[in-house]
Design a protein around this motif. Structure first.
Motif, mmCIF file in Angstrom:
data_model
loop_
_atom_site.group_PDB
_atom_site.id
_atom_site.type_symbol
_atom_site.label_atom_id
_atom_site.label_comp_id
_atom_site.label_asym_id
_atom_site.label_seq_id
_atom_site.Cartn_x
_atom_site.Cartn_y
_atom_site.Cartn_z
ATOM 1 N N LEU A 134 -2.480 16.700 -0.773
ATOM 2 C CA LEU A 134 -4.201 15.566 -0.214
ATOM 3 C C LEU A 134 -3.342 13.866 -0.354
ATOM 4 C CD1 LEU A 134 -7.408 16.745 -1.037
ATOM 5 C CD2 LEU A 134 -5.804 17.611 0.766
ATOM 6 N N VAL A 135 -2.852 13.469 0.914
ATOM 7 C CA VAL A 135 -2.411 12.242 1.007
ATOM 8 C C VAL A 135 -3.508 11.193 0.912
ATOM 9 C CG1 VAL A 135 -0.140 10.398 1.765
ATOM 10 C CG2 VAL A 135 0.058 13.321 1.754
ATOM 11 N N THR A 136 -3.753 10.480 -0.402
ATOM 12 C CA THR A 136 -4.126 9.165 0.252
ATOM 13 C C THR A 136 -4.109 7.164 -0.237
ATOM 14 O OG1 THR A 136 -4.664 9.597 -2.040
ATOM 15 C CG2 THR A 136 -5.630 10.484 -1.302
ATOM 16 N N VAL A 137 -4.683 6.869 0.671
ATOM 17 C CA VAL A 137 -4.549 5.398 -0.051
ATOM 18 C C VAL A 137 -5.521 5.032 -1.081
ATOM 19 C CG1 VAL A 137 -3.123 4.898 1.986
ATOM 20 C CG2 VAL A 137 -4.985 4.641 2.411
ATOM 21 N N PRO A 138 -5.284 3.367 -0.793
ATOM 22 C CA PRO A 138 -6.293 2.872 -1.438
ATOM 23 C C PRO A 138 -7.530 2.119 -0.209
ATOM 24 C CG PRO A 138 -4.344 1.828 -2.642
ATOM 25 C CD PRO A 138 -4.312 2.840 -1.464
ATOM 26 N N GLY A 139 -8.551 2.328 -0.623
ATOM 27 C CA GLY A 139 -9.403 1.864 0.719
ATOM 28 C C GLY A 139 -10.209 2.460 1.267
ATOM 29 N N LEU A 140 -9.339 4.460 1.470
ATOM 30 C CA LEU A 140 -9.973 5.505 1.589
ATOM 31 C C LEU A 140 -10.836 6.043 0.611
ATOM 32 C CD1 LEU A 140 -7.141 7.597 3.195
ATOM 33 C CD2 LEU A 140 -9.366 5.805 3.701
ATOM 34 N N PHE A 141 -12.578 6.586 0.698
ATOM 35 C CA PHE A 141 -13.427 7.170 -0.081
ATOM 36 C C PHE A 141 -12.419 8.023 -1.377
ATOM 37 C CE2 PHE A 141 -16.378 10.993 -0.851
ATOM 38 C CZ PHE A 141 -17.400 9.739 -1.208
ATOM 39 N N SER A 142 -13.296 7.778 -2.788
ATOM 40 C CA SER A 142 -12.628 8.839 -3.781
ATOM 41 C C SER A 142 -10.680 9.103 -3.207
ATOM 42 C CB SER A 142 -13.095 10.065 -3.593
ATOM 43 O OG SER A 142 -12.526 10.874 -4.994
ATOM 44 N N ALA A 143 -10.707 7.597 -3.518
ATOM 45 C CA ALA A 143 -8.762 7.889 -3.170
ATOM 46 C C ALA A 143 -7.922 8.773 -4.439
ATOM 47 C CB ALA A 143 -7.580 6.121 -2.589
ATOM 48 N N VAL A 154 0.856 -1.322 -0.149
ATOM 49 C CA VAL A 154 -0.348 0.076 -0.280
ATOM 50 C C VAL A 154 0.762 1.448 -0.173
ATOM 51 C CG1 VAL A 154 -1.472 1.433 1.483
ATOM 52 C CG2 VAL A 154 -2.061 -1.570 1.005
ATOM 53 N N SER A 155 1.270 2.239 -0.777
ATOM 54 C CA SER A 155 1.580 3.160 -1.066
ATOM 55 C C SER A 155 0.591 4.354 -0.886
ATOM 56 C CB SER A 155 2.193 2.885 -2.624
ATOM 57 O OG SER A 155 3.589 1.575 -2.620
ATOM 58 N N PRO A 156 1.152 5.392 0.038
ATOM 59 C CA PRO A 156 0.569 6.977 0.248
ATOM 60 C C PRO A 156 0.545 7.250 -1.379
ATOM 61 C CG PRO A 156 1.930 6.420 1.687
ATOM 62 C CD PRO A 156 2.156 5.393 0.451
ATOM 63 N N ARG A 157 -0.514 7.822 -2.001
ATOM 64 C CA ARG A 157 -0.311 8.595 -3.202
ATOM 65 C C ARG A 157 -0.405 10.307 -2.755
ATOM 66 N NH1 ARG A 157 -4.654 7.718 -7.779
ATOM 67 N NH2 ARG A 157 -3.742 9.756 -9.305
ATOM 68 N N THR A 158 0.064 11.061 -3.291
ATOM 69 C CA THR A 158 -0.247 12.316 -3.379
ATOM 70 C C THR A 158 -1.411 12.895 -4.748
ATOM 71 O OG1 THR A 158 1.104 13.069 -1.766
ATOM 72 C CG2 THR A 158 0.152 15.402 -2.742
ATOM 73 N N ILE A 159 -2.488 13.408 -4.105
ATOM 74 C CA ILE A 159 -3.280 14.276 -5.345
ATOM 75 C C ILE A 159 -3.453 16.002 -5.249
ATOM 76 C CG2 ILE A 159 -4.465 12.199 -5.906
ATOM 77 C CD1 ILE A 159 -6.866 13.217 -3.519
ATOM 78 N N HIS A 160 -3.290 16.548 -6.485
ATOM 79 C CA HIS A 160 -3.487 17.772 -5.930
ATOM 80 C C HIS A 160 -4.705 18.608 -6.405
ATOM 81 C CE1 HIS A 160 0.996 18.190 -4.967
ATOM 82 N NE2 HIS A 160 1.011 16.574 -5.462
ATOM 83 N N PRO A 161 -5.714 18.797 -5.669
ATOM 84 C CA PRO A 161 -6.432 18.842 -6.444
ATOM 85 C C PRO A 161 -6.882 20.665 -6.231
ATOM 86 C CG PRO A 161 -7.246 17.986 -4.692
ATOM 87 C CD PRO A 161 -5.155 18.161 -5.066
ATOM 88 N N GLU A 162 -7.234 21.412 -7.361
ATOM 89 C CA GLU A 162 -7.037 22.920 -6.481
ATOM 90 C C GLU A 162 -8.046 23.432 -6.783
ATOM 91 O OE1 GLU A 162 -7.219 26.978 -9.762
ATOM 92 O OE2 GLU A 162 -5.350 25.682 -9.760
ATOM 93 N N VAL A 163 -9.372 24.060 -5.300
ATOM 94 C CA VAL A 163 -10.714 24.671 -4.600
ATOM 95 C C VAL A 163 -10.551 26.464 -4.785
ATOM 96 C CG1 VAL A 163 -12.424 23.943 -3.441
ATOM 97 C CG2 VAL A 163 -10.955 22.311 -4.160
ATOM 98 N N ASN A 164 -11.443 26.654 -6.180
ATOM 99 C CA ASN A 164 -11.304 28.361 -5.549
ATOM 100 C C ASN A 164 -9.673 28.829 -6.254
ATOM 101 O OD1 ASN A 164 -14.276 28.451 -5.639
ATOM 102 N ND2 ASN A 164 -14.246 27.773 -3.407
ATOM 103 N N GLY A 165 -8.933 28.685 -6.318
ATOM 104 C CA GLY A 165 -7.518 28.955 -6.768
ATOM 105 C C GLY A 165 -6.297 28.715 -5.678
ATOM 106 N N THR A 166 -7.042 27.479 -4.554
ATOM 107 C CA THR A 166 -5.832 27.273 -3.716
ATOM 108 C C THR A 166 -5.691 25.685 -4.100
ATOM 109 O OG1 THR A 166 -7.339 29.254 -2.024
ATOM 110 C CG2 THR A 166 -5.691 26.492 -0.992
ATOM 111 N N THR A 167 -5.091 25.511 -4.406
ATOM 112 C CA THR A 167 -4.412 23.828 -4.824
ATOM 113 C C THR A 167 -3.981 23.281 -3.421
ATOM 114 O OG1 THR A 167 -2.980 24.702 -6.572
ATOM 115 C CG2 THR A 167 -2.394 22.786 -5.540
ATOM 116 N N LEU A 168 -4.121 22.288 -3.501
ATOM 117 C CA LEU A 168 -3.741 21.514 -2.153
ATOM 118 C C LEU A 168 -3.294 20.200 -2.242
ATOM 119 C CD1 LEU A 168 -7.937 21.153 -0.659
ATOM 120 C CD2 LEU A 168 -6.386 22.528 -0.050
#
Length: 375
Positions: free
Chosen positions: A213-222, A197-211
């Protein structure tokens, strides 16, 4: 957890066991209305076995560990869900079982080893997560120890057997009934668990703010920020100086966003310690200071008051979970505070919000609705 509306009774045929075991269950735990065949087969197979120090990972509401406490030297049950862990503790106590229960995502972090592991996987577990649990279970066995795994085709027997044959020194089918099988396996002489299980970092942008976020398989909307959470974040306004709670935080998207767009006090809470572990990493990756707790609902923040509670609730978890969740928010919401919820358009949550004075529809998206709720 205020209510345990379901009670199951298990009658024993063994002369040296309790004649009857009673188990309390509740919404959100697996198989809340009936015993799992895999767990019953595992208990039956191991009752007359020399178990020594026994580990029961992913214990659900504690059937395997509670019953086998009658023939093991010690029993340690683990759960990643705070709600399930509470049920394990309650059921062990009410059946007179001397059992230790730990809220843990990874049994390899336990500071002890065991002669026996008894594991009945839950359905729908991602393959990488299942392989990691097996590897970690083998790694905490003492020399000469044994891992027993009970599964059916519906809970992934074929893939789990294949996983064990990759890792273990021996694998043997030792019991079978009604489509369920118990596998007995032993670790190799030298075993270091591989990381599946390897953590993955995603970088969504919301209202001009980039986050970040660290996720792993099995979490909601990973794999990406879900549409409902995005709609909520695009709707709310967070002010400097507010105390904000990201309730049912998952990997921490809402809390990370709040801390990025305002100078506010941020708290995050979730029932699952896998989720909260990721949420802590998401805050660090996004440069946000905040407090993350693992708890059933608002249990660990009941002594705080919040100006804003933001929630994408687990609507699949059951009616009791939702009612308890929102009742709990009522008790921690400031007098002029606001609860903001996002949910699917086909759902109606009004029956769970009856304590509140006002419920307003703030925004409607393609599939979701954002509600503003005030006390």
């Amino acid at each position: 957890m205020r209510r345990t509306p379901y009670e199951l009774t298990l009658e024993s045929r063994a002369s040296d066991a309790r004649p009857t075991y009673r188990f309390h269950t509740a919404d959100s735990v697996h198989s809340k209305r009936s015993f799992r065949d895999t767990e019953l087969l595992l208990v039956e197979r191991l009752w007359n076995t020399d178990l020594g120090h026994l580990l029961n990972p992913a214990a659900n509401y504690g059937v395997v560990g509670t019953v086998l406490a009658g023939c093991a030297t010690t029993v340690h049950m683990t759960e990643s869900s705070a709600r399930a862990a509470q049920l394990c503790e309650r059921n062990a106590a009410e059946n007179g079982a001397d059992v230790t229960t730990t809220l843990a995502a990874d049994v390899a972090t336990l500071d002890e080893t065991f002669e026996t592991v008894a594991y009945a996987p839950k359905p729908y577990t991602p393959l990488s997560v299942g392989k990691q649990r097996l590897a970690n279970a083998l790694s905490v066995l003492r020399p000469g120890g044994t891992l027993y795994l009970a599964a059916s085709k519906q809970t992934g027997l074929t893939r789990y057997e294949a996983c064990l044959r990759e890792m273990a020194a021996t694998v043997e089918q030792v019991s079978e009934r009604n489509g369920c099988t118990v596998l007995e396996s032993t670790p190799p002489p030298s075993f270091e668990p591989q990381s599946y299980v390897s953590p993955r970092t995603i970088h969504p942008e919301v209202n001009g703010t980039t986050l970040s976020l660290v996720t792993v398989p099995g979490l909601f909307s990973a794999s990406k920020l879900d549409d409902g959470t995005r709609l909520l974040l695009e709707t709310v306004t967070i002010e400097d100086g507010e105390a904000v709670l990201d309730l049912c935080c998952g990997y921490g998207a809402i809390g990370a966003y709040a801390g990025r767009v305002a100078d506010c006090e941020v708290w995050l809470s979730d029932d699952d310690c896998v989720a909260t572990s990721c949420a802590e990493r998401s805050l660090r990756a996004s440069g946000v200071d905040g407090t993350v707790v693992t708890a059933d609902g608002v249990a660990s923040v009941a002594h705080h008051t919040f100006d804003s509670v933001l929630c994408n609730p687990p609507t699949h978890a059951g009616s009791d979970v939702l009612s308890e969740l929102f009742d709990g928010v009522y008790d921690v919401l400031a007098a002029d505070g606001e609860l903001t919820i996002v949910h699917h358009r086909e759902l109606d949550l009004r029956s769970h919000l009856s304590r509140y004075e006002a419920v307003e529809k703030r925004r409607t998206g393609t599939d979701h609705v954002v509600l503003s709720v005030t006390a």
